[in-house]
Design an enzyme around this catalytic site. Sequence first.
Site, PDB file in Angstrom:
ATOM      1  N   GLU A  34       0.837  -1.202   0.000  1.00  0.00           N
ATOM      2  CA  GLU A  34       0.000   0.000   0.000  1.00  0.00           C
ATOM      3  C   GLU A  34       0.874   1.256   0.000  1.00  0.00           C
ATOM      4  O   GLU A  34       0.705   2.148   0.823  1.00  0.00           O
ATOM      5  CB  GLU A  34      -0.989  -0.005   1.175  1.00  0.00           C
ATOM      6  CG  GLU A  34      -2.222   0.827   0.893  1.00  0.00           C
ATOM      7  CD  GLU A  34      -3.322   0.692   1.945  1.00  0.00           C
ATOM      8  OE1 GLU A  34      -4.305   1.443   1.832  1.00  0.00           O
ATOM      9  OE2 GLU A  34      -3.216  -0.154   2.854  1.00  0.00           O
ATOM     10  N   TYR A 104       0.103  -7.683  -1.694  1.00  0.00           N
ATOM     11  CA  TYR A 104      -0.967  -6.926  -1.037  1.00  0.00           C
ATOM     12  C   TYR A 104      -2.287  -7.486  -1.547  1.00  0.00           C
ATOM     13  O   TYR A 104      -2.744  -7.152  -2.630  1.00  0.00           O
ATOM     14  CB  TYR A 104      -0.817  -5.437  -1.353  1.00  0.00           C
ATOM     15  CG  TYR A 104      -1.899  -4.562  -0.764  1.00  0.00           C
ATOM     16  CD1 TYR A 104      -2.440  -4.826   0.496  1.00  0.00           C
ATOM     17  CD2 TYR A 104      -2.375  -3.454  -1.456  1.00  0.00           C
ATOM     18  CE1 TYR A 104      -3.431  -4.025   1.037  1.00  0.00           C
ATOM     19  CE2 TYR A 104      -3.360  -2.636  -0.921  1.00  0.00           C
ATOM     20  CZ  TYR A 104      -3.879  -2.930   0.323  1.00  0.00           C
ATOM     21  OH  TYR A 104      -4.865  -2.127   0.862  1.00  0.00           O
ATOM     22  N   ASP A 143       0.313  -8.198   3.367  1.00  0.00           N
ATOM     23  CA  ASP A 143      -1.013  -8.004   3.963  1.00  0.00           C
ATOM     24  C   ASP A 143      -1.977  -8.910   3.207  1.00  0.00           C
ATOM     25  O   ASP A 143      -2.333  -8.629   2.070  1.00  0.00           O
ATOM     26  CB  ASP A 143      -1.404  -6.531   3.824  1.00  0.00           C
ATOM     27  CG  ASP A 143      -2.810  -6.245   4.320  1.00  0.00           C
ATOM     28  OD1 ASP A 143      -3.492  -7.182   4.792  1.00  0.00           O
ATOM     29  OD2 ASP A 143      -3.238  -5.083   4.224  1.00  0.00           O
ATOM     30  N   ASP A 232      -1.501   1.975  10.313  1.00  0.00           N
ATOM     31  CA  ASP A 232      -2.495   1.205  11.056  1.00  0.00           C
ATOM     32  C   ASP A 232      -2.105  -0.271  11.115  1.00  0.00           C
ATOM     33  O   ASP A 232      -2.781  -1.075  11.754  1.00  0.00           O
ATOM     34  CB  ASP A 232      -3.902   1.379  10.474  1.00  0.00           C
ATOM     35  CG  ASP A 232      -3.994   1.055   8.991  1.00  0.00           C
ATOM     36  OD1 ASP A 232      -2.941   0.936   8.330  1.00  0.00           O
ATOM     37  OD2 ASP A 232      -5.125   0.938   8.479  1.00  0.00           O
TER      38      ASP A 232
END
Length: 241
Positions: A34, A104, A143, A232
């Site tokens: 990201e 991702y 992720d 985050d």
Amino acid sequence: MKILSWNVNGIKAILRKGALQPVINDYDVIMLQEIRTNEIPLDIALSGSNLFPFPSKKKGYSGVLTISKIKPLSVIKGLGINEFDEEGRVLTIELDDYFIINAYFPRAGDDLNRLDYKIKFDLEIEKFMLELRKRKPVILCGDLNVARDKIDSTFWDEKEPGLTSEERGWINKILSTDFVDTYRFINGNKIEYSWRSYLEKWKAMRIDYCIVSSEIKDRIKDSKIIKIEGSDHYPVYLEIL
């Protein structure tokens, strides 16, 4: 081999926070997800490492970047499937002993409107991994946007993205046969989370992984979640002998 994988939620933002610079030279391979840009920031460009970006065609969205102190034998951008590759989701480097995939995975969407897209991606990257594995072992970090089980989330609702039976079914299938969740291999049933919601502070999940093909599981020295603030997500660490 020391590997760090981190969804930075915008590489320019995390650099402004000063969170990435202190660790940029501490690992052999760093995989960022990201990144949200098609430009390499100067702080990274001057690191002296080999840089392999794969941005999304859509500005300010998705994209991955692999930073390697070791010059790869080859670099593979994408899966060869336009609907995924235009979002800049997968970049693979080939080293002497294994392939390292920076991925991702798509999010299923708040109303699960991208669940079918996510599952299609899961199945395609699985095929890709198995093809590479015919040549040498595979390491996948990134992720994955899915929590394996109830201990990997502070909440449970199978209509939530990352908690659906379809998503969990896929990851648990590959981890029951061909691949190893390195965090669980090292840490057993320890409860930690790699992502926390900015808006709903009680929501947290372990959705960031380093997974290895089973033939190199005995080379896993360490695997952990590192509590570095700035995104985050927390970064995940893997050390392979």
